[in-house]
Design an enzyme around this catalytic site. Sequence first.
Site, mmCIF file in Angstrom:
data_model
loop_
_atom_site.group_PDB
_atom_site.id
_atom_site.type_symbol
_atom_site.label_atom_id
_atom_site.label_comp_id
_atom_site.label_asym_id
_atom_site.label_seq_id
_atom_site.Cartn_x
_atom_site.Cartn_y
_atom_site.Cartn_z
ATOM 1 C CG HIS A 118 -25.386 -36.101 -20.872
ATOM 2 N ND1 HIS A 118 -24.599 -36.720 -21.819
ATOM 3 C CD2 HIS A 118 -24.610 -35.962 -19.780
ATOM 4 C CE1 HIS A 118 -23.402 -36.951 -21.312
ATOM 5 N NE2 HIS A 118 -23.371 -36.499 -20.076
ATOM 6 C CG HIS B 198 -18.242 -31.352 -19.335
ATOM 7 N ND1 HIS B 198 -17.300 -32.213 -19.859
ATOM 8 C CD2 HIS B 198 -18.156 -31.486 -17.994
ATOM 9 C CE1 HIS B 198 -16.683 -32.850 -18.868
ATOM 10 N NE2 HIS B 198 -17.181 -32.424 -17.727
ATOM 11 C CE LYS C 85 -10.803 -34.318 -16.594
ATOM 12 N NZ LYS C 85 -11.970 -33.726 -15.988
ATOM 13 C CB ALA D 267 -22.254 -39.948 -15.811
ATOM 14 C CG HIS E 123 -15.422 -33.682 -10.721
ATOM 15 N ND1 HIS E 123 -14.703 -34.804 -10.398
ATOM 16 C CD2 HIS E 123 -15.364 -33.595 -12.073
ATOM 17 C CE1 HIS E 123 -14.265 -35.374 -11.514
ATOM 18 N NE2 HIS E 123 -14.641 -34.654 -12.534
ATOM 19 C CG HIS F 275 -14.621 -29.446 -14.192
ATOM 20 N ND1 HIS F 275 -13.718 -30.462 -13.972
ATOM 21 C CD2 HIS F 275 -15.599 -29.994 -14.954
ATOM 22 C CE1 HIS F 275 -14.140 -31.558 -14.573
ATOM 23 N NE2 HIS F 275 -15.292 -31.307 -15.172
ATOM 24 C CG ASP G 185 -18.336 -32.170 -13.817
ATOM 25 O OD1 ASP G 185 -18.010 -32.064 -15.016
ATOM 26 O OD2 ASP G 185 -18.444 -33.264 -13.238
ATOM 27 C CG HIS H 239 -12.758 -38.052 -13.725
ATOM 28 N ND1 HIS H 239 -14.006 -37.567 -14.047
ATOM 29 C CD2 HIS H 239 -12.970 -39.203 -13.035
ATOM 30 C CE1 HIS H 239 -14.929 -38.388 -13.573
ATOM 31 N NE2 HIS H 239 -14.328 -39.392 -12.959
HETATM 32 O O1 DOR Z 1 -20.965 -36.772 -14.728
HETATM 33 C C1 DOR Z 1 -20.058 -36.482 -15.491
HETATM 34 N N1 DOR Z 1 -20.309 -36.045 -16.740
HETATM 35 N N2 DOR Z 1 -18.802 -36.621 -15.087
HETATM 36 C C2 DOR Z 1 -17.774 -36.460 -15.915
HETATM 37 O O2 DOR Z 1 -16.667 -36.621 -15.481
HETATM 38 C C3 DOR Z 1 -17.998 -36.149 -17.334
HETATM 39 C C4 DOR Z 1 -19.278 -35.516 -17.542
HETATM 40 C C5 DOR Z 1 -19.705 -35.471 -18.986
HETATM 41 O O3 DOR Z 1 -18.887 -35.129 -19.842
HETATM 42 O O4 DOR Z 1 -20.864 -35.756 -19.262
HETATM 43 ZN ZN ZN Z 2 -16.406 -32.841 -15.893
#
Ligand code: DOR
Ligand code: ZN
Length: 348
Positions: free
Chosen positions: A255, A19, A103, A267, A178, A17, A251, A140
């Site tokens: 950012h 990003h 997803k 988040a 997660h 998992h 996960d 999720h």
């Molecule tokens: O904290 C998170 N960030 N949880 C998620 O489910 C998505 C992720 C994100 O894409 O930034």
């Molecule tokens: Zn995620």
Amino acid sequence: MSTATESLTIRRPDDWHLHFRDGDTMRAVVPHTARQFARAIVMPNLAPPVTTSALADDYRERILAAVPEGLDFTPLMTAYLTDETDADDLAAGFADGVLTAAKLYPAGATTNSAHGVTDVANISGVLERMAQVGMPLCIHGEVTHADIDIFDREAVFIDRVLAPLVERLPELKVIFEHITTKQAVQFVDASGPRIGATITPQHLHINRNAILVGGIRPHMFCLPVAKREEHRLALRKAATSGSAKYFLGTDSAPHHRHAKESDCGCAGIFNAPFALESYATVFDQENALDNFEGFASLNGPAFYGLPVNEARITLEKAPVEVPSEVEGGDAAIVPFHTGETLKWRLAS
Ligand code: DOR
Ligand code: ZN
């Protein structure tokens, strides 16, 4: 697996998992994952989201172009389910090997989830088709209703959505992603072999105090949000137990610093640079290094029905300092464990 006194050699792990984002950010973060992992399940919550096989195929090419020369890394693509998902496209993408999973984001649950599914009933045909063809569903697991407290959203999701879904479609392979609560551990433990779960490094290391005690810590905020200590302990027990139902999924969610340190901070915790080091520290603390290879390298492929990796990696018990920030394309990103010294490091 061999555990010499201060080192651990295991099959090369995968991240189930993750990003990557897109563009410059993607190009900055892909090398961190490719350094450690042979494969990763890549989340489709781009803006706009990766909703079709064709979009996933294009995104896959962009990721591959960002893998540094000499590193062997395979992105495993997912499609973002919406109320309008075309079951034929999904099944064709899975049959072609373009898609590994789909997803489910409940609409509004997290970053770029506005196009997500508004009611699981709207995708019942798609889910039936996935069960038929053996395509795994990544979930999720949080309800999004305004009247449900954010710390209860995962537990309520189990009762209202996940348990009924699993009962209705027992053939469907579901990854409860997660997980953050003892209720999730209880649910997964009590379920059959078609239900697995990923656990992030942050949910093994921190509880909700890390976000709020002594000041607000935006770099500790992710979704599902970290819960009370009793939940963290249940997750550590599950991850290190040797149960084949639990596997590694970071996960990692990059950012940029300014997007986290803001009036309305995003988040997501960026743990990719030292993910294996972070997990290995937990397994060592729990005296469970013997179960690390299962969690990191064996249970995920077994669940997905994929071969295990042939290459091996070695972790050494040696200090590694986590920097205050890492390069993130347009702007810097603050990594998980910033300022800490981890006790394990990946030998080159
Ligand atoms: O904290 C998170 N960030 N949880 C998620 O489910 C998505 C992720 C994100 O894409 O930034
Ligand atoms: Zn995620």
